[in-house]
Design a protein around this motif. Structure first.
Motif, PDB file in Angstrom:
ATOM      1  N   ASP A 104       5.605  -1.649   9.115  1.00 33.20           N
ATOM      2  CA  ASP A 104       5.673  -1.221  10.516  1.00 33.20           C
ATOM      3  C   ASP A 104       6.726  -0.143  10.718  1.00 33.20           C
ATOM      4  O   ASP A 104       6.633   0.659  11.661  1.00 33.20           O
ATOM      5  N   ARG A 105       7.727  -0.116   9.839  1.00 30.84           N
ATOM      6  CA  ARG A 105       8.789   0.897   9.909  1.00 30.84           C
ATOM      7  C   ARG A 105       8.509   2.059   8.960  1.00 30.84           C
ATOM      8  O   ARG A 105       9.404   2.854   8.666  1.00 30.84           O
ATOM      9  N   LYS A 106       7.261   2.133   8.477  1.00 34.27           N
ATOM     10  CA  LYS A 106       6.805   3.223   7.607  1.00 34.27           C
ATOM     11  C   LYS A 106       7.461   3.204   6.230  1.00 34.27           C
ATOM     12  O   LYS A 106       7.512   4.233   5.538  1.00 34.27           O
ATOM     13  N   TRP A 107       7.973   2.037   5.830  1.00 37.30           N
ATOM     14  CA  TRP A 107       8.513   1.902   4.480  1.00 37.30           C
ATOM     15  C   TRP A 107       7.368   1.767   3.479  1.00 37.30           C
ATOM     16  O   TRP A 107       6.268   1.305   3.825  1.00 37.30           O
ATOM     17  N   ASP A 108       7.649   2.127   2.233  1.00 40.78           N
ATOM     18  CA  ASP A 108       6.752   1.787   1.138  1.00 40.78           C
ATOM     19  C   ASP A 108       7.065   0.365   0.695  1.00 40.78           C
ATOM     20  O   ASP A 108       8.241  -0.020   0.602  1.00 40.78           O
ATOM     21  N   VAL A 109       6.028  -0.409   0.401  1.00 36.07           N
ATOM     22  CA  VAL A 109       6.208  -1.806  -0.004  1.00 36.07           C
ATOM     23  C   VAL A 109       5.429  -2.039  -1.292  1.00 36.07           C
ATOM     24  O   VAL A 109       4.249  -1.696  -1.390  1.00 36.07           O
ATOM     25  N   ILE A 110       6.103  -2.616  -2.264  1.00 32.31           N
ATOM     26  CA  ILE A 110       5.446  -2.993  -3.514  1.00 32.31           C
ATOM     27  C   ILE A 110       5.651  -4.485  -3.719  1.00 32.31           C
ATOM     28  O   ILE A 110       6.789  -4.968  -3.782  1.00 32.31           O
ATOM     29  N   ASP A 111       4.556  -5.227  -3.791  1.00 35.03           N
ATOM     30  CA  ASP A 111       4.590  -6.675  -3.994  1.00 35.03           C
ATOM     31  C   ASP A 111       4.185  -6.988  -5.425  1.00 35.03           C
ATOM     32  O   ASP A 111       3.141  -6.519  -5.890  1.00 35.03           O
TER      33      ASP A 111
END
Length: 287
Positions: free
Chosen positions: A64-71
């Motif tokens: 939602d904050r335009k971060w990149d996320v890697i799970d």
């Protein structure tokens, strides 16, 4: 009407019951900027208590904050997969074993055999350490005032080498004041084994979240909210029965709710009879 309860393993339910404080703390950690305590954290608790769902929710907050996320999941090779995700590359062949050759000496019973050995083919991206790969991604993100969140589920000490490499790289990124966050999760015994490793002392400073059961009044309120906002009704007596049968266990909240909803079929009212069917079906279907 679609069933609003989602007991599928690893899926984030539409409403994450009883975790509002945890979500708010993580929102503040991202908004407070580099160095906030909540940007290095771990989640622990028994199986089915909602660790993966919470990691997923953290990822949603970051996106939602335009971060990149890697799970990722901490099974064998997870560090390679992280580097691949960070660099948008695919791992290629790493090694080739060459065959054994036999040489027969004509006219004699003697033969010779020799192995041609192996050739190691390390592609360019394999030379990138996690720290360098993450740093390159952050170089791009930080120009846009964005960050990088990495979540690691099912942490255990079975392959401690990869965890050490990841923790070391993350420590340097934090020291360099990069806009990064790292949250890992695992069973209590597994996480303690990792934290007790002599090389992983850095992770002992991580912010700890210990998940436990949801208070029954909160379960009751959540059932009422979810059921009514999705077009059905249930009396206080029915809601009490549904809530008590979950024992505050997050997975059971989804499972009990799922079958209560399913057994109403086309009716708009969840009845006492429905709760009895749901209560008997839930333990059976959950194994």
């Amino acid at each position: 009407m679609a069933n609003p309860f989602k007991p599928t393993a690893g899926m984030t339910p539409p409403v994450l019951i009883g975790r509002e404080d945890d979500l708010e703390e993580f929102e503040m950690a991202l908004d407070n900027g580099v160095g906030d305590l909540g940007r290095l954290a771990y989640v622990t608790g028994p199986r089915g208590i909602g660790k993966t769902a919470l990691l997923n929710a953290y990822g949603d907050i970051a996106r939602d904050r335009k971060w990149d996320v890697i799970d990722e999941t901490a099974d064998q090779g997870f560090l390679d997969r992280l580097v691949e995700a960070l660099t948008d590359t695919k791992t290629k062949v790493r090694s080739v074993e060459l065959p054994t050759v036999r040489l027969d000496l004509g006219g004699t019973p003697v033969g010779l055999s020799t192995s041609l050995g192996g050739i190691s083919l390390e592609p360019t991206q394999r030379a990138l350490t996690f720290r360098r790969a993450a740093g390159q991604r952050l170089d791009v993100l930080e120009k846009k005032n964005r960050g990088l969140l990495i979540t690691l589920d099912e942490v255990q000490a079975s392959d401690i080498t990869e965890l050490r490499a990841l923790a070391t790289g993350m420590q340097h990124l934090i020291r360099e004041r990069r806009n990064v966050a790292f949250v890992f999760a695992g069973l209590p015994s597994m996480v303690e084994d990792v934290l007790n490793d002599n090389v992983l002392t850095f992770l002992r400073r991580a912010n700890r979240t210990v998940l436990s059961g949801i208070p029954i009044p909160e379960v009751h309120h959540a059932f009422r909210t979810i059921i009514t906002t999705n077009g059905k009704q249930a009396s206080d007596e029915v809601l009490d029965t549904l809530s008590a049968s979950t024992r505050g266990y997050p997975f059971m909240i989804q499972l009990v709710g799922y079958w209560a909803w399913a057994y109403t079929k086309n009716s708009n009212v969840i009845t006492t009879e429905t709760t009895q069917k749901s209560d008997s079906a839930s333990p059976t279907r959950s194994g």
